[in-house]
Design a protein around this motif. Structure first.
Motif, PDB file in Angstrom:
ATOM      1  N   GLU A   6       0.932   9.848   9.068  1.00 44.45           N
ATOM      2  CA  GLU A   6       2.102  10.594   9.543  1.00 44.45           C
ATOM      3  C   GLU A   6       2.946  11.124   8.394  1.00 44.45           C
ATOM      4  N   GLY A   7       2.656  10.666   7.159  1.00 39.81           N
ATOM      5  CA  GLY A   7       3.355  11.160   5.981  1.00 39.81           C
ATOM      6  C   GLY A   7       2.400  11.887   5.060  1.00 39.81           C
ATOM      7  N   GLU A   8       2.596  11.702   3.762  1.00 33.89           N
ATOM      8  CA  GLU A   8       1.706  12.294   2.773  1.00 33.89           C
ATOM      9  C   GLU A   8       0.997  11.167   2.034  1.00 33.89           C
ATOM     10  N   CYS A   9      -0.301  11.096   2.190  1.00 28.85           N
ATOM     11  CA  CYS A   9      -1.088  10.022   1.575  1.00 28.85           C
ATOM     12  C   CYS A   9      -1.923  10.581   0.432  1.00 28.85           C
ATOM     13  N   ASN A  10      -1.845   9.937  -0.713  1.00 26.97           N
ATOM     14  CA  ASN A  10      -2.647  10.348  -1.859  1.00 26.97           C
ATOM     15  C   ASN A  10      -4.108   9.952  -1.671  1.00 26.97           C
ATOM     16  N   PHE A  11      -4.988  10.750  -2.259  1.00 25.79           N
ATOM     17  CA  PHE A  11      -6.415  10.521  -2.085  1.00 25.79           C
ATOM     18  C   PHE A  11      -6.844   9.156  -2.606  1.00 25.79           C
ATOM     19  N   ALA A  12      -6.272   8.726  -3.735  1.00 28.20           N
ATOM     20  CA  ALA A  12      -6.646   7.428  -4.298  1.00 28.20           C
ATOM     21  C   ALA A  12      -6.364   6.301  -3.316  1.00 28.20           C
ATOM     22  N   ILE A  13      -5.235   6.380  -2.628  1.00 30.93           N
ATOM     23  CA  ILE A  13      -4.868   5.347  -1.656  1.00 30.93           C
ATOM     24  C   ILE A  13      -5.810   5.390  -0.452  1.00 30.93           C
ATOM     25  N   ALA A  14      -6.085   6.578   0.049  1.00 31.19           N
ATOM     26  CA  ALA A  14      -6.986   6.705   1.196  1.00 31.19           C
ATOM     27  C   ALA A  14      -8.382   6.186   0.846  1.00 31.19           C
TER      28      ALA A  14
ATOM     29  N   VAL B 227       0.842  -1.200   0.000  1.00 28.84           N
ATOM     30  CA  VAL B 227       0.000   0.000   0.000  1.00 28.84           C
ATOM     31  C   VAL B 227       0.878   1.252   0.000  1.00 28.84           C
ATOM     32  N   LYS B 228       1.921   1.230   0.844  1.00 34.13           N
ATOM     33  CA  LYS B 228       2.824   2.384   0.917  1.00 34.13           C
ATOM     34  C   LYS B 228       3.631   2.537  -0.364  1.00 34.13           C
ATOM     35  N   GLU B 229       4.000   1.427  -0.983  1.00 35.33           N
ATOM     36  CA  GLU B 229       4.722   1.505  -2.264  1.00 35.33           C
ATOM     37  C   GLU B 229       3.861   2.170  -3.333  1.00 35.33           C
ATOM     38  N   TRP B 230       2.610   1.776  -3.410  1.00 34.07           N
ATOM     39  CA  TRP B 230       1.727   2.387  -4.394  1.00 34.07           C
ATOM     40  C   TRP B 230       1.471   3.854  -4.073  1.00 34.07           C
TER      41      TRP B 230
ATOM     42  N   MET C 151      -6.202  16.144   0.081  1.00 32.17           N
ATOM     43  CA  MET C 151      -7.452  15.387   0.134  1.00 32.17           C
ATOM     44  C   MET C 151      -7.239  14.024   0.780  1.00 32.17           C
ATOM     45  N   GLY C 152      -6.108  13.372   0.479  1.00 30.27           N
ATOM     46  CA  GLY C 152      -5.827  12.067   1.067  1.00 30.27           C
ATOM     47  C   GLY C 152      -5.639  12.133   2.569  1.00 30.27           C
ATOM     48  N   ASN C 153      -4.877  13.113   3.026  1.00 34.15           N
ATOM     49  CA  ASN C 153      -4.653  13.251   4.464  1.00 34.15           C
ATOM     50  C   ASN C 153      -5.934  13.628   5.192  1.00 34.15           C
ATOM     51  N   ALA C 154      -6.769  14.447   4.545  1.00 34.71           N
ATOM     52  CA  ALA C 154      -8.049  14.808   5.155  1.00 34.71           C
ATOM     53  C   ALA C 154      -8.942  13.580   5.305  1.00 34.71           C
ATOM     54  N   LEU C 155      -8.947  12.715   4.296  1.00 38.63           N
ATOM     55  CA  LEU C 155      -9.756  11.499   4.376  1.00 38.63           C
ATOM     56  C   LEU C 155      -9.211  10.554   5.442  1.00 38.63           C
TER      57      LEU C 155
END
Length: 227
Positions: free
Chosen positions: A127-135, A79-82, A102-106
């Motif tokens: 704790e990092g930067e998460c993309n919305f698609a992943i979230a 998941v983190k790799e993607w 948007m990802g971190n907000a979700l």
């Protein structure tokens, strides 16, 4: 088949009312309208259809499905790799910041909604930067939404937000916006079928038009949207 619980969860997740700030982004549309490239419902529909076929949203949607399936299998390393892969595909800072915001907000919303024992991996991602698609994929996995149904909801949500921006910017009437969304239904279904068949090595997109609009939007004289 999808359970009533999962369907309701998908409706909540794909709702324009989801508090992730999607309404504040136009994905370059504001610049395209100013330049006269998009100036009516027909040109807006053409742009959306191209994005669904070859654009960044098709790539994001494919990443969302991979995030969902890997989270479902408990492969959080993948998941983190993607997530890192998705960040690397952003061609402008504005598009990357949109996806991260948007990802971190979700993720923050999911952490607030989920029981404590189910938050561990999601908290580490936040704790990092998460993309919305992943979230979005993580949420769909947790709520047991099938990948094809989640994908349709993801694309529908994107189309709603993009058309909403077009209604304000072109401008279009609300009825014209709803007619456009209705007209896109076959394209959304086709996009789902295509995206589900794409192999990892074949992931690609043609986004130079979006990227140029995004870069120019940063210095646009007057703006209603963040990007």
């Amino acid at each position: 088949m999808i359970s009533n619980f999962s369907l309701l969860s998908l409706l909540q997740l794909a709702s324009p009312a989801l508090p992730v700030g999607a309404y504040s982004y136009s994905e370059g549309l504001e610049m395209l309208v100013e330049q006269g490239i998009i100036d009516n419902a027909e040109t807006l529909q053409n742009w959306i259809e191209w994005e669904l076929q070859e654009g960044a949203i098709s790539l994001d949607a494919a990443v969302m499905v991979r995030g969902l399936t890997e989270a479902q299998a408990g492969n959080w390393g993948k998941v983190k790799e993607w997530n890192h892969w998705s960040s690397a595909t952003r061609e402008t800072e504005e598009l990357r910041q949109q996806s991260w915001q948007m990802g971190n907000a979700l993720l923050r919303l999911l952490i607030a909604l989920w029981p404590l024992e189910d938050r561990v991996e999601v908290t580490s991602l936040s704790e990092g930067e998460c993309n919305f698609a992943i979230a979005f994929g993580i949420a769909a996995s947790y709520w047991q939404i099938p990948p094809d149904v989640a994908l349709l909801g993801y694309l529908q949500s994107w189309a709603c937000n993009f058309i909403g921006a077009g209604v304000k910017l072109i401008p279009l009437g609300q009825t014209a916006g709803q007619q456009l969304l209705f007209n896109l239904q076959p394209k959304l279904v086709t996009a789902v079928q295509t995206i589900l068949r794409v192999e990892d090595d074949d992931l690609s997109s043609c986004t130079w038009g979006l990227s140029l609009a995004s870069m120019q939007h940063e210095t646009q004289y007057s703006r209603l949207f963040r990007s």
